[in-house]
Scaffold this motif. Structure first.
Motif, PDB file in Angstrom:
ATOM      1  N   ALA A   1      13.506  -5.996   3.969  1.00  0.00           N
ATOM      2  CA  ALA A   1      13.638  -5.251   5.179  1.00  0.00           C
ATOM      3  C   ALA A   1      13.270  -3.826   5.226  1.00  0.00           C
ATOM      4  O   ALA A   1      12.693  -2.994   5.954  1.00  0.00           O
ATOM      5  CB  ALA A   1      15.253  -5.479   5.628  1.00  0.00           C
ATOM      6  N   CYS A   2      13.806  -3.168   3.918  1.00  0.00           N
ATOM      7  CA  CYS A   2      13.415  -1.511   3.785  1.00  0.00           C
ATOM      8  C   CYS A   2      12.033  -1.276   3.852  1.00  0.00           C
ATOM      9  O   CYS A   2      11.569  -0.173   4.292  1.00  0.00           O
ATOM     10  CB  CYS A   2      14.041  -1.369   2.585  1.00  0.00           C
TER      11      CYS A   2
ATOM     12  N   ALA B   1       9.304  -2.641   5.331  1.00  0.00           N
ATOM     13  CA  ALA B   1       8.440  -2.194   6.564  1.00  0.00           C
ATOM     14  C   ALA B   1       9.104  -1.205   7.346  1.00  0.00           C
ATOM     15  O   ALA B   1       8.263  -0.646   8.063  1.00  0.00           O
ATOM     16  CB  ALA B   1       9.021  -3.555   7.300  1.00  0.00           C
ATOM     17  N   GLU B   2      10.080  -0.551   7.017  1.00  0.00           N
ATOM     18  CA  GLU B   2      10.622   0.775   7.674  1.00  0.00           C
ATOM     19  C   GLU B   2      10.307   1.957   7.002  1.00  0.00           C
ATOM     20  O   GLU B   2      10.385   3.182   7.628  1.00  0.00           O
ATOM     21  CB  GLU B   2      12.290   0.695   7.899  1.00  0.00           C
ATOM     22  N   CYS B   3      10.107   2.052   5.831  1.00  0.00           N
ATOM     23  CA  CYS B   3       9.620   3.202   4.987  1.00  0.00           C
ATOM     24  C   CYS B   3       8.183   4.234   5.550  1.00  0.00           C
ATOM     25  O   CYS B   3       7.294   3.511   5.532  1.00  0.00           O
ATOM     26  CB  CYS B   3       9.671   3.069   3.628  1.00  0.00           C
TER      27      CYS B   3
ATOM     28  N   VAL C   1      15.980   6.218   6.598  1.00  0.00           N
ATOM     29  CA  VAL C   1      15.988   4.971   7.380  1.00  0.00           C
ATOM     30  C   VAL C   1      16.021   3.687   6.517  1.00  0.00           C
ATOM     31  O   VAL C   1      16.612   2.578   7.084  1.00  0.00           O
ATOM     32  CB  VAL C   1      14.363   4.964   7.935  1.00  0.00           C
ATOM     33  N   CYS C   2      15.699   3.663   5.332  1.00  0.00           N
ATOM     34  CA  CYS C   2      15.896   2.288   4.482  1.00  0.00           C
ATOM     35  C   CYS C   2      17.259   2.211   4.301  1.00  0.00           C
ATOM     36  O   CYS C   2      17.637   1.004   4.399  1.00  0.00           O
ATOM     37  CB  CYS C   2      15.160   2.524   3.037  1.00  0.00           C
TER      38      CYS C   2
ATOM     39  N   ASP D   1      19.784   2.618   6.216  1.00  0.00           N
ATOM     40  CA  ASP D   1      20.384   2.049   7.361  1.00  0.00           C
ATOM     41  C   ASP D   1      19.949   0.719   7.789  1.00  0.00           C
ATOM     42  O   ASP D   1      20.742  -0.223   8.149  1.00  0.00           O
ATOM     43  CB  ASP D   1      19.828   3.084   8.603  1.00  0.00           C
ATOM     44  N   VAL D   2      18.977   0.094   7.374  1.00  0.00           N
ATOM     45  CA  VAL D   2      18.497  -1.017   7.573  1.00  0.00           C
ATOM     46  C   VAL D   2      18.885  -2.149   6.487  1.00  0.00           C
ATOM     47  O   VAL D   2      18.941  -3.326   6.647  1.00  0.00           O
ATOM     48  CB  VAL D   2      16.685  -1.375   7.910  1.00  0.00           C
TER      49      VAL D   2
END
Ligand code: SF4
Ligand code: SF4
Length: 56
Positions: free
Chosen positions: A14-15, A17-19, A43-44, A46-47
């Motif tokens: 999950a992390c 894809a957000e970085c 951000v990472c 948080d997810v």
């Protein structure tokens, strides 16, 4: 000071894809953050479903 991933990581991905700087990749034991490119945005963390990412 960069964010780091602990052994609590379950390699869900999950992390990654957000970085925004693509600093997270799959390591030998669990996912890992490249301290040279991480911009400490958080951000990472948080997810992450297991709370494996922290600023240390
Ligand atoms: Fe990527 Fe931001 Fe996490 Fe650093 S803190 S690994 S830049 S999402
Ligand atoms: Fe591991 Fe958390 Fe990233 Fe999932 S979101 S790969 S559990 S660090």
């Amino acid at each position: 000071m960069a964010y780091t991933i602990s052994d609590e990581c379950i390699s869900c991905g999950a992390c990654t894809a957000e970085c925004p700087t693509e600093s997270i990749s799959e390591g030998a034991q669990h996912y890992e953050i490249n301290p040279d490119t991480c911009i400490d945005c958080g951000v990472c963390a948080d997810v992450c479903p297991t709370g494996a990412i922290s600023a240390e």
